[in-house]
Design a protein around this motif. Sequence first.
Motif, PDB file in Angstrom:
ATOM      1  N   GLY A  37       0.789  -1.223   0.000  1.00 39.51           N
ATOM      2  CA  GLY A  37       0.000   0.000   0.000  1.00 39.51           C
ATOM      3  C   GLY A  37       0.820   1.270   0.000  1.00 39.51           C
ATOM      4  N   ASP A  38       2.126   1.149   0.159  1.00 37.72           N
ATOM      5  CA  ASP A  38       2.965   2.346   0.181  1.00 37.72           C
ATOM      6  C   ASP A  38       3.131   2.930  -1.219  1.00 37.72           C
ATOM      7  N   LEU A  39       3.171   4.249  -1.269  1.00 34.40           N
ATOM      8  CA  LEU A  39       3.360   4.999  -2.504  1.00 34.40           C
ATOM      9  C   LEU A  39       4.647   5.798  -2.388  1.00 34.40           C
ATOM     10  N   VAL A  40       5.518   5.669  -3.389  1.00 40.73           N
ATOM     11  CA  VAL A  40       6.778   6.410  -3.425  1.00 40.73           C
ATOM     12  C   VAL A  40       6.788   7.242  -4.700  1.00 40.73           C
ATOM     13  N   LEU A  41       6.938   8.554  -4.555  1.00 36.65           N
ATOM     14  CA  LEU A  41       7.026   9.446  -5.703  1.00 36.65           C
ATOM     15  C   LEU A  41       8.480   9.854  -5.895  1.00 36.65           C
ATOM     16  N   LEU A  42       9.018   9.592  -7.084  1.00 38.41           N
ATOM     17  CA  LEU A  42      10.407   9.924  -7.402  1.00 38.41           C
ATOM     18  C   LEU A  42      10.452  11.128  -8.325  1.00 38.41           C
ATOM     19  N   SER A  43      11.242  12.124  -7.942  1.00 34.72           N
ATOM     20  CA  SER A  43      11.421  13.318  -8.758  1.00 34.72           C
ATOM     21  C   SER A  43      12.900  13.550  -9.007  1.00 34.72           C
ATOM     22  N   GLY A  44      13.212  14.101 -10.167  1.00 32.45           N
ATOM     23  CA  GLY A  44      14.599  14.393 -10.516  1.00 32.45           C
ATOM     24  C   GLY A  44      14.721  14.498 -12.015  1.00 32.45           C
ATOM     25  N   GLU A  45      15.693  15.276 -12.456  1.00 31.33           N
ATOM     26  CA  GLU A  45      15.863  15.487 -13.884  1.00 31.33           C
ATOM     27  C   GLU A  45      16.261  14.198 -14.583  1.00 31.33           C
ATOM     28  N   LEU A  46      16.200  14.202 -15.889  1.00 31.77           N
ATOM     29  CA  LEU A  46      16.599  13.052 -16.683  1.00 31.77           C
ATOM     30  C   LEU A  46      18.030  12.651 -16.335  1.00 31.77           C
ATOM     31  N   GLY A  47      18.228  11.366 -16.045  1.00 36.17           N
ATOM     32  CA  GLY A  47      19.558  10.883 -15.699  1.00 36.17           C
ATOM     33  C   GLY A  47      19.943  11.088 -14.253  1.00 36.17           C
ATOM     34  N   ALA A  48      19.014  11.548 -13.413  1.00 34.87           N
ATOM     35  CA  ALA A  48      19.351  11.791 -12.015  1.00 34.87           C
ATOM     36  C   ALA A  48      19.597  10.498 -11.246  1.00 34.87           C
ATOM     37  N   GLY A  49      18.966   9.408 -11.675  1.00 37.31           N
ATOM     38  CA  GLY A  49      19.158   8.138 -10.985  1.00 37.31           C
ATOM     39  C   GLY A  49      17.888   7.538 -10.434  1.00 37.31           C
ATOM     40  N   LYS A  50      16.731   7.985 -10.923  1.00 38.82           N
ATOM     41  CA  LYS A  50      15.454   7.470 -10.401  1.00 38.82           C
ATOM     42  C   LYS A  50      15.303   5.970 -10.646  1.00 38.82           C
ATOM     43  N   THR A  51      15.615   5.533 -11.864  1.00 41.63           N
ATOM     44  CA  THR A  51      15.472   4.109 -12.176  1.00 41.63           C
ATOM     45  C   THR A  51      16.516   3.280 -11.436  1.00 41.63           C
ATOM     46  N   THR A  52      17.710   3.829 -11.246  1.00 43.70           N
ATOM     47  CA  THR A  52      18.744   3.120 -10.498  1.00 43.70           C
ATOM     48  C   THR A  52      18.293   2.901  -9.051  1.00 43.70           C
ATOM     49  N   LEU A  53      17.695   3.921  -8.449  1.00 49.03           N
ATOM     50  CA  LEU A  53      17.161   3.786  -7.097  1.00 49.03           C
ATOM     51  C   LEU A  53      16.069   2.722  -7.057  1.00 49.03           C
ATOM     52  N   GLU A  67      -3.268   7.749   0.997  1.00 47.45           N
ATOM     53  CA  GLU A  67      -3.385   8.888   1.901  1.00 47.45           C
ATOM     54  C   GLU A  67      -2.036   9.288   2.494  1.00 47.45           C
ATOM     55  N   ALA A  68      -1.015   8.492   2.253  1.00 46.45           N
ATOM     56  CA  ALA A  68       0.337   8.808   2.715  1.00 46.45           C
ATOM     57  C   ALA A  68       1.309   8.440   1.610  1.00 46.45           C
ATOM     58  N   ARG A  69       2.474   9.061   1.623  1.00 44.05           N
ATOM     59  CA  ARG A  69       3.446   8.776   0.571  1.00 44.05           C
ATOM     60  C   ARG A  69       4.843   9.186   1.026  1.00 44.05           C
ATOM     61  N   LEU A  70       5.818   8.618   0.334  1.00 42.84           N
ATOM     62  CA  LEU A  70       7.197   9.062   0.456  1.00 42.84           C
ATOM     63  C   LEU A  70       7.542   9.881  -0.782  1.00 42.84           C
ATOM     64  N   ARG A 112       1.272   7.819   8.410  1.00 37.94           N
ATOM     65  CA  ARG A 112       1.966   6.542   8.257  1.00 37.94           C
ATOM     66  C   ARG A 112       3.470   6.729   8.429  1.00 37.94           C
ATOM     67  N   TRP A 113       4.011   7.826   7.900  1.00 43.32           N
ATOM     68  CA  TRP A 113       5.454   8.030   7.936  1.00 43.32           C
ATOM     69  C   TRP A 113       5.922   8.787   9.172  1.00 43.32           C
TER      70      TRP A 113
END
Length: 204
Positions: free
Chosen positions: A43-59, A136-139, A193-194
């Motif tokens: 049920g956890d939701l994680v929103l990843l932000s960062g420019e292209l090539g920042a490392g979102k997919t690597t994380l 209702e909660a997110r990282l 939650r967090w």
Amino acid sequence: MGTPHDRYPAGTAEDAPAVRITVRTAERMRELGRRLAALLAPGDLVLLSGELGAGKTTLTRGLGEGLNVRGAVTSPTFVIARVHPSLTGGPALVHVDAYRLVGGLDEMEDLDLDVSLPESVVVVEWGEGKVEELSEARLQVVISRTIGGPHGTAQGAAPGAEDGTHTPAAGGGNGAVTADDVREVTVTGVGSRWAQEDLTALAR
């Protein structure tokens, strides 16, 4: 979507304090993902932000390793979402690229996903302002370079390193880490939650 976190007491509505981590290599970014996975629940939701090539997919790749899911985690750009089932009976990983998700939450719910989102860990790249109502909660995880080159490309980064896995640029010598390789990752827990989690463990 329901309320996947009804098992958590209401507690305080205050957000958890933001934690900032300095990440110097792609492997350290994956390691951070593995540590993050240890904090996540269905049920956890994680929103990843960062420019292209920042490392979102690597994380996210490290997060998938920590959750022990099936399949290689790659950028979902051309399919919008990929589902990685658990190999151990844990939550599936739903990896979403919301860059082209113009319909926001409605379009997300229309995707033919073969899992129940409240029973999965959902990681959304480029999701801010689009999918927050999934939970209702997110990282919120924001990845930024300490020094950026023109047009959002790190100076000295090799072409094609869009997923954050960098190789030395031509003439770059022995591939030693430079200031352009360093990422600052800011993790903020939103919702009660967090408020109960110690996010400082991510920086250890």
